[in-house]
Design an enzyme around this catalytic site. Structure first.
Site, PDB file in Angstrom:
ATOM      1  N   HIS A   1      -0.991   1.689  -4.907  1.00 53.75           N
ATOM      2  CA  HIS A   1       0.039   1.665  -3.876  1.00 53.75           C
ATOM      3  C   HIS A   1       1.350   2.357  -4.314  1.00 53.75           C
ATOM      4  CE1 HIS A   1      -2.356  -1.484  -1.841  1.00 53.75           C
ATOM      5  NE2 HIS A   1      -2.349  -2.168  -2.963  1.00 53.75           N
TER       6      HIS A   1
HETATM    7  O1  RIB Z   1       0.921  -4.670  -0.891  1.00 50.91           O
HETATM    8  C1  RIB Z   1       1.034  -3.899  -2.062  1.00 50.91           C
HETATM    9  C2  RIB Z   1       2.378  -4.079  -2.679  1.00 50.91           C
HETATM   10  O2  RIB Z   1       2.547  -5.440  -3.048  1.00 50.91           O
HETATM   11  C3  RIB Z   1       2.551  -3.285  -3.993  1.00 50.91           C
HETATM   12  O3  RIB Z   1       3.900  -2.942  -4.160  1.00 50.91           O
HETATM   13  C4  RIB Z   1       2.130  -4.266  -5.031  1.00 50.91           C
HETATM   14  O4  RIB Z   1       2.753  -4.028  -6.303  1.00 50.91           O
HETATM   15  C5  RIB Z   1       2.657  -5.549  -4.458  1.00 50.91           C
HETATM   16  O5  RIB Z   1       4.035  -5.637  -4.805  1.00 50.91           O
END
Ligand code: RIB
Ligand code: CA
Length: 313
Positions: A243
């Site tokens: 992500h």
């Molecule tokens: O949903 C994904 C996000 O939530 C990313 O930033 C992961 O590190 C968590 O913080």
């Protein structure tokens, strides 16, 4: 072209760690002025600790790391140890940080930096809940027009939620903060699950990290080995979505990504939809666009960039 001058607001988390490493490995495109920790994946004491461990892993201990808000604006903290493990960086044992936290609160660092630096010269990269940013905007509304843009990982539309059926984690943890940030009028580039779920760590990609034969490559491979078990089990996918590094990759090579300027509102009252990013992808609401909402990525190009940059550390 001059590098983007950024503050990374983060809740490490393995994917945050990879984003921080990518930024620190890319000085031609990104100058990291500071890293501000926020409570999210794990409590603040751990996110502030993990951020320093990542800087030390990268050999970049001159970057100030500050601790920020330890709880959302008006709700109890929700964490994600079920995804990231108890430490937030499970997968490999790293030494406890030697570098100290920088003096002061992260919110004050954000405010002071934005007041000091030329207006429009600072980009905020947010890869955790938006509590620090919303608190800074509440404390010092004068800084809002001085922010060049916010590049954030958060939200979802076609991919729907990952922490509830409707909401993505970063938004869900502090929906009031997210609503204030999305309404602030700062140019937003949003990396939702719609795009991050296309940046999956397949076996060959993880082995390419490991094949770097460096401490960084070994750590990133170990983190993704750990981090991906949750997503593989839940989605039956081949790997885990990386992500947070999508935000930094956009700053380095925006052409890897495509999206739309649309209106995005945050649900703060829904019984079942709390924290949902109501993204008007089909432009039916008539509401003014407030975000570049990214929907796709050249995954091969993304991983080639990431692997090449990690090899520098
Ligand atoms: O949903 C994904 C996000 O939530 C990313 O930033 C992961 O590190 C968590 O913080
Ligand atoms: Ca994160």
């Amino acid at each position: 072209m001059r590098p983007a001058r950024i503050i990374i607001d983060t809740d490490p988390g393995q994917d945050d760690a990879v984003a921080i490493l990518l930024a620190l490995a890319s000085p031609e495109e990104v100058e990291v002025l500071g890293i501000t920790a926020v409570a999210g994946n794990v409590p603040l004491a751990l996110t502030a600790r993990n951020a320093r461990m990542v800087c030390e892993l990268a050999g970049k201990t001159d970057v100030p790391v500050l601790a920020g808000c330890d709880a959302p604006l008006s709700r109890p903290l929700v964490t994600a140890e079920h995804v990231h493990g108890k430490t937030g960086l499970d997968g490999i044992e790293l030494p406890a940080p030697q570098m100290p936290l920088a003096e002061g609160h992260a919110v004050d660092f954000i405010v002071e930096t934005l007041r000091r630096e030329p207006a429009g010269s600072i980009t905020l990269v947010t890869i955790g809940p938006l509590t620090n940013i919303a608190t800074a905007f509440r404390q010092a509304p004068d800084i809002i027009p001085r922010v060049a843009r916010i590049v954030m990982m958060g939200g979802a539309y076609f991919e729907v939620g990952n922490i509830t059926p409707a909401a993505e984690f970063n938004i869900y943890v502090d929906p009031e903060a997210a609503a204030e940030v999305f309404a602030a009028g700062v140019p937003l580039v949003v990396m939702p699950l719609d795009v991050t779920h296309k940046a999956l760590t397949t076996r060959p990609r993880v082995e390419a990290f490991r094949a770097l034969g460096t401490r960084v490559g070994t750590a990133v491979a170990a983190w993704t080995d750990f981090f991906e078990r949750f997503d593989k089990e839940k989605y039956g996918s081949e790997g885990a979505p990386l992500h947070d590094p999508c935000t930094i990759a956009w700053l380095i090579r925006p052409e890897l990504f495509t999206g739309r300027e649309i209106n995005v509102e945050i649900e703060t009252e829904g019984s079942f939809t709390l924290g949902m990013t109501v993204a008007d992808w089909w432009r039916v609401s008539g509401r003014a666009p407030n975000a570049l909402f990214i929907g796709d990525v050249d995954a091969e190009g993304f991983f080639a960039l990431l692997t090449e940059r990690l090899a520098r550390l």
